[in-house]
Scaffold this motif. Sequence first.
Motif, PDB file in Angstrom:
ATOM      1  N   ALA A  15       0.878  -1.184   0.000  1.00 15.06           N
ATOM      2  CA  ALA A  15       0.000   0.000   0.000  1.00 15.06           C
ATOM      3  C   ALA A  15       0.906   1.221   0.000  1.00 15.06           C
ATOM      4  CB  ALA A  15      -0.900  -0.004   1.232  1.00 15.06           C
ATOM      5  N   ASP A  16       0.336   2.401  -0.194  1.00 15.74           N
ATOM      6  CA  ASP A  16       1.168   3.610  -0.169  1.00 15.74           C
ATOM      7  C   ASP A  16       1.683   3.898   1.239  1.00 15.74           C
ATOM      8  OD1 ASP A  16       0.917   4.021  -2.883  1.00 15.74           O
ATOM      9  OD2 ASP A  16      -0.975   5.121  -2.636  1.00 15.74           O
ATOM     10  N   MET A  17       0.928   3.406   2.219  1.00 17.25           N
ATOM     11  CA  MET A  17       1.372   3.569   3.612  1.00 17.25           C
ATOM     12  C   MET A  17       0.721   2.497   4.467  1.00 17.25           C
ATOM     13  SD  MET A  17       1.290   6.984   6.004  1.00 17.25           S
ATOM     14  CE  MET A  17      -0.454   7.190   6.313  1.00 17.25           C
ATOM     15  N   ILE A  18       1.490   1.952   5.402  1.00 16.13           N
ATOM     16  CA  ILE A  18       0.879   1.041   6.376  1.00 16.13           C
ATOM     17  C   ILE A  18       0.906   1.704   7.750  1.00 16.13           C
ATOM     18  CG2 ILE A  18       1.319  -1.130   5.140  1.00 16.13           C
ATOM     19  CD1 ILE A  18       3.736  -1.573   7.025  1.00 16.13           C
ATOM     20  N   VAL A  19      -0.098   1.360   8.556  1.00 20.10           N
ATOM     21  CA  VAL A  19      -0.237   1.987   9.871  1.00 20.10           C
ATOM     22  C   VAL A  19      -0.203   0.911  10.957  1.00 20.10           C
ATOM     23  CG1 VAL A  19      -1.678   3.496  11.302  1.00 20.10           C
ATOM     24  CG2 VAL A  19      -1.722   3.741   8.812  1.00 20.10           C
ATOM     25  N   SER A  45      11.698   0.495  17.750  1.00 16.98           N
ATOM     26  CA  SER A  45      12.221   0.380  19.122  1.00 16.98           C
ATOM     27  C   SER A  45      13.362   1.356  19.371  1.00 16.98           C
ATOM     28  CB  SER A  45      12.613  -1.059  19.474  1.00 16.98           C
ATOM     29  OG  SER A  45      13.050  -1.769  18.367  1.00 16.98           O
ATOM     30  N   ALA A  46      14.104   1.685  18.322  1.00 17.56           N
ATOM     31  CA  ALA A  46      15.175   2.679  18.489  1.00 17.56           C
ATOM     32  C   ALA A  46      14.582   4.051  18.808  1.00 17.56           C
ATOM     33  CB  ALA A  46      16.019   2.748  17.216  1.00 17.56           C
ATOM     34  N   ALA A  47      13.469   4.381  18.128  1.00 17.05           N
ATOM     35  CA  ALA A  47      12.807   5.681  18.388  1.00 17.05           C
ATOM     36  C   ALA A  47      12.276   5.734  19.821  1.00 17.05           C
ATOM     37  CB  ALA A  47      11.680   5.904  17.387  1.00 17.05           C
ATOM     38  N   ILE A  48      11.770   4.585  20.293  1.00 13.70           N
ATOM     39  CA  ILE A  48      11.280   4.531  21.678  1.00 13.70           C
ATOM     40  C   ILE A  48      12.463   4.702  22.636  1.00 13.70           C
ATOM     41  CG2 ILE A  48      10.114   3.096  23.419  1.00 13.70           C
ATOM     42  CD1 ILE A  48       8.780   1.591  21.040  1.00 13.70           C
ATOM     43  N   ARG A  49      13.513   3.954  22.374  1.00 11.05           N
ATOM     44  CA  ARG A  49      14.699   3.982  23.245  1.00 11.05           C
ATOM     45  C   ARG A  49      15.278   5.397  23.331  1.00 11.05           C
ATOM     46  NH1 ARG A  49      18.630   1.045  20.235  1.00 11.05           N
ATOM     47  NH2 ARG A  49      19.060   3.127  19.419  1.00 11.05           N
ATOM     48  N   ASP A  50      15.324   6.090  22.195  1.00 15.61           N
ATOM     49  CA  ASP A  50      15.932   7.424  22.171  1.00 15.61           C
ATOM     50  C   ASP A  50      14.964   8.539  22.585  1.00 15.61           C
ATOM     51  OD1 ASP A  50      18.093   6.053  21.288  1.00 15.61           O
ATOM     52  OD2 ASP A  50      17.889   6.637  19.176  1.00 15.61           O
ATOM     53  N   ASP A  52      12.263   9.511  21.023  1.00 15.76           N
ATOM     54  CA  ASP A  52      11.624  10.224  19.915  1.00 15.76           C
ATOM     55  C   ASP A  52      10.139   9.884  19.797  1.00 15.76           C
ATOM     56  OD1 ASP A  52      13.822  11.638  18.983  1.00 15.76           O
ATOM     57  OD2 ASP A  52      14.612   9.843  17.991  1.00 15.76           O
ATOM     58  N   PHE A  53       9.761   8.753  20.343  1.00 22.86           N
ATOM     59  CA  PHE A  53       8.368   8.325  20.250  1.00 22.86           C
ATOM     60  C   PHE A  53       7.997   7.555  21.511  1.00 22.86           C
ATOM     61  CE2 PHE A  53       5.005   5.366  18.768  1.00 22.86           C
ATOM     62  CZ  PHE A  53       4.096   6.322  18.332  1.00 22.86           C
ATOM     63  N   GLN A  54       6.885   7.956  22.122  1.00 15.92           N
ATOM     64  CA  GLN A  54       6.501   7.293  23.371  1.00 15.92           C
ATOM     65  C   GLN A  54       5.142   6.595  23.310  1.00 15.92           C
ATOM     66  OE1 GLN A  54       7.156  11.114  25.139  1.00 15.92           O
ATOM     67  NE2 GLN A  54       8.499  10.228  26.679  1.00 15.92           N
ATOM     68  N   GLY A  55       4.468   6.773  22.191  1.00 17.77           N
ATOM     69  CA  GLY A  55       3.143   6.142  22.073  1.00 17.77           C
ATOM     70  C   GLY A  55       2.057   6.929  22.766  1.00 17.77           C
ATOM     71  N   LYS A  56       2.339   8.206  23.052  1.00 21.48           N
ATOM     72  CA  LYS A  56       1.317   9.057  23.688  1.00 21.48           C
ATOM     73  C   LYS A  56       0.128   9.229  22.751  1.00 21.48           C
ATOM     74  CE  LYS A  56       3.447  11.769  27.173  1.00 21.48           C
ATOM     75  NZ  LYS A  56       4.835  12.183  27.234  1.00 21.48           N
ATOM     76  N   TRP A  57      -1.024   9.504  23.340  1.00 24.22           N
ATOM     77  CA  TRP A  57      -2.250   9.700  22.565  1.00 24.22           C
ATOM     78  C   TRP A  57      -2.055  10.848  21.558  1.00 24.22           C
ATOM     79  CZ3 TRP A  57      -6.115   7.803  20.376  1.00 24.22           C
ATOM     80  CH2 TRP A  57      -7.208   8.571  19.980  1.00 24.22           C
ATOM     81  N   GLY A  58      -2.308  10.538  20.298  1.00 20.27           N
ATOM     82  CA  GLY A  58      -2.205  11.563  19.253  1.00 20.27           C
ATOM     83  C   GLY A  58      -0.812  11.701  18.665  1.00 20.27           C
ATOM     84  N   GLU A  59       0.175  11.029  19.266  1.00 18.00           N
ATOM     85  CA  GLU A  59       1.545  11.117  18.771  1.00 18.00           C
ATOM     86  C   GLU A  59       1.695  10.231  17.532  1.00 18.00           C
ATOM     87  OE1 GLU A  59       5.964  10.728  20.849  1.00 18.00           O
ATOM     88  OE2 GLU A  59       4.263   9.678  21.701  1.00 18.00           O
ATOM     89  N   THR A  60       2.500  10.671  16.564  1.00 17.60           N
ATOM     90  CA  THR A  60       2.731   9.825  15.392  1.00 17.60           C
ATOM     91  C   THR A  60       4.224   9.770  15.067  1.00 17.60           C
ATOM     92  OG1 THR A  60       2.382  11.722  13.925  1.00 17.60           O
ATOM     93  CG2 THR A  60       0.495  10.268  14.265  1.00 17.60           C
ATOM     94  N   LEU A  61       4.631   8.671  14.488  1.00 22.56           N
ATOM     95  CA  LEU A  61       6.020   8.510  14.043  1.00 22.56           C
ATOM     96  C   LEU A  61       5.977   8.029  12.597  1.00 22.56           C
ATOM     97  CD1 LEU A  61       9.149   8.172  14.722  1.00 22.56           C
ATOM     98  CD2 LEU A  61       8.572   5.801  15.276  1.00 22.56           C
ATOM     99  N   PHE A  62       6.559   8.819  11.708  1.00 22.72           N
ATOM    100  CA  PHE A  62       6.546   8.460  10.288  1.00 22.72           C
ATOM    101  C   PHE A  62       7.910   7.919   9.882  1.00 22.72           C
ATOM    102  CE2 PHE A  62       7.101   9.598   5.770  1.00 22.72           C
ATOM    103  CZ  PHE A  62       6.035   8.868   5.244  1.00 22.72           C
ATOM    104  N   LEU A  63       7.922   6.755   9.265  1.00 22.31           N
ATOM    105  CA  LEU A  63       9.186   6.136   8.861  1.00 22.31           C
ATOM    106  C   LEU A  63       9.144   5.804   7.376  1.00 22.31           C
ATOM    107  CD1 LEU A  63       9.373   3.589  11.807  1.00 22.31           C
ATOM    108  CD2 LEU A  63      10.781   5.650  11.602  1.00 22.31           C
ATOM    109  N   ARG A  64      10.329   5.790   6.794  1.00 27.98           N
ATOM    110  CA  ARG A  64      10.406   5.460   5.375  1.00 27.98           C
ATOM    111  C   ARG A  64      11.449   4.384   5.154  1.00 27.98           C
ATOM    112  NH1 ARG A  64      10.582   5.807   0.653  1.00 27.98           N
ATOM    113  NH2 ARG A  64       9.039   6.655  -0.776  1.00 27.98           N
ATOM    114  N   LEU A  75       3.573   4.334   9.278  1.00 33.11           N
ATOM    115  CA  LEU A  75       3.157   5.317  10.278  1.00 33.11           C
ATOM    116  C   LEU A  75       2.832   4.575  11.567  1.00 33.11           C
ATOM    117  CD1 LEU A  75       2.451   8.369  10.745  1.00 33.11           C
ATOM    118  CD2 LEU A  75       0.074   7.719  10.336  1.00 33.11           C
ATOM    119  N   VAL A  76       3.472   4.995  12.644  1.00 33.25           N
ATOM    120  CA  VAL A  76       3.143   4.414  13.946  1.00 33.25           C
ATOM    121  C   VAL A  76       2.295   5.445  14.698  1.00 33.25           C
ATOM    122  CG1 VAL A  76       4.056   3.196  15.962  1.00 33.25           C
ATOM    123  CG2 VAL A  76       5.492   3.446  13.922  1.00 33.25           C
ATOM    124  N   VAL A  77       1.119   5.041  15.140  1.00 29.71           N
ATOM    125  CA  VAL A  77       0.275   5.979  15.886  1.00 29.71           C
ATOM    126  C   VAL A  77       0.286   5.615  17.372  1.00 29.71           C
ATOM    127  CG1 VAL A  77      -1.246   6.575  13.955  1.00 29.71           C
ATOM    128  CG2 VAL A  77      -1.815   4.626  15.403  1.00 29.71           C
TER     129      VAL A  77
END
Length: 499
Positions: A15-19, A45-50, A52-64, A75-77
């Motif tokens: 797909a053009d993007m997976i979530v 997991s690297a983004a979590i460790r550093d 950059d991403f905590q999984g908070k409500w409304g937070e998003t992490l875009f990866l390519r 996209l991680v929501v």
Amino acid sequence: MKIELAVGDIRKHRADMIVVNLFEGTKSPGGSTGAVDKAIGGAISAAIRDGDFQGKWGETLFLRPEKGVASHRVLVVGLGKKEKFTPDHIRQLALPVFQLAKKKKLATVASVLHGAGAGGIDPEEAARFLALGAALSGYEYDRYKSEKEGRVSRFQVVEREKAAARKVARGLAHGAKIGEAINWGRDLVASPPGDLRPDGLARAARKIAGGKVRVKVYGRKEAEAWKMGGLIAVGKGSEVSPRLIVAEYRGGRPGSPWTALVGKGVTFDTGGISLKKWEGMEKMKYDMAGGAGMLAAVRAAAALGIRRNIVAIVPAVENMPSGAAYRPGDVLRMMSGKTVEVLSTDAEGRLILADAITFAKKRYRPDVILDAATLTGSCVVALGSVTMGMMGNDAKVLARMREASAASGERAWELPLHEEYLEQIKSDIADLKNIGGPEAGAITAGYFLKEFAGETPWVHLDIAGVAWREKEKMGYAPGPTGVPVRLLVEFLRREGTGA
Ligand code: BES
Ligand code: ZN
Ligand code: ZN
């Protein structure tokens, strides 16, 4: 937009993007998110460790990712705290996903089913809310845009387990049907007021006829014959005469009782002779959101095959000032026989609803009447844009509404109709007056309607603060929200199945 199920491994899905998703505080992701993380070399997991991403409500992490998964965008929501997560959060999550997809001009988006794994929500329910969210978030009123932006044409929910597939497919179909009906209603609410006058609203309503739905439209002649003093008076200032739109859906056994859905259909509220100030008046095109919502609820009920007889009754008028308009000081004789002194021509909603409620009672003898109306600015002052106001005369029906509200995620907060409020709407020269003074304006408006509902179990929803959003909030983009259709469908669905 197509909303569909794809059974398989999201890593291999094209797909053009997976979530995928993550609850707040998760250190190492599991399930599909974990699988994707591993496949793309641990970027999540690297983004979590550093941090950059905590999984908070409304937070998003875009990866390519370059490799490891078949789709090039991930996209991680953030789902927020697990204890706080409800099915409605699944709907709300769809908005940032679709906003990003739109910005990036993506045509296909594939998502895992949020909330069904670690969230513990039943897969069918989760699928229903995700499809709803997708349908609602994919909506845009672009009729008057010369250049239309691209839209997501396909939204797929990727389910690993074959065993859950049937439930998920059922939930998706259900949510998509409600979403379609709501978006149909949102188009009406968004329409410019000159494009959609009482005759136009009636024409639009006729489109839901077919199958078990029959639509009838009555005009001034019938209103006069039925002595609908409220409807006639409010419509007098407009060049377009009032309409009474009636949409019957016979989903129940023949002879089983009706549920009446009465919705305020003021296609534009200038205030009439009690003219509103210019600022913000353009928004009064959404003064028919209650009516559109009731028609949309019938459309959804028919699409879902709810086993219940339901009739939507929408008094449609344009509240205009003119030489022919009704005036402050006029006394109206309503269809019920009660007389009403008009103190403000801007308190017009209750006048047309009162006649529609009387009509509902006389014509259909319903066992319950629900009404929805953008009725008072006072309700907006009291409850803001977070919840609609709810009032009623029957503890059991109110309790059922509260349950439907909790299940659907559409908030409704009860305001009291204590007898003492009646004093405020007593007139010196008539039975009632149409405003109750500066105190408790949402309640005195509700009380006015209660006088016409009489002994019939009835619930009134004041949606003035929630039918239209100025700013993005609670998973709604600015514009018409479609509230209270989800609440009504949930209420009717429960009634229809005896659940
Ligand atoms: N349509 C308005 C209520 C409204 C206000 C809807 C804000 C949406 C947003 C209604 O007809 C109205 O004008 N009500 C008056 C009543 C007053 C004159 C007693 C109001 O609330 O000010
Ligand atoms: Zn008004
Ligand atoms: Zn109004």
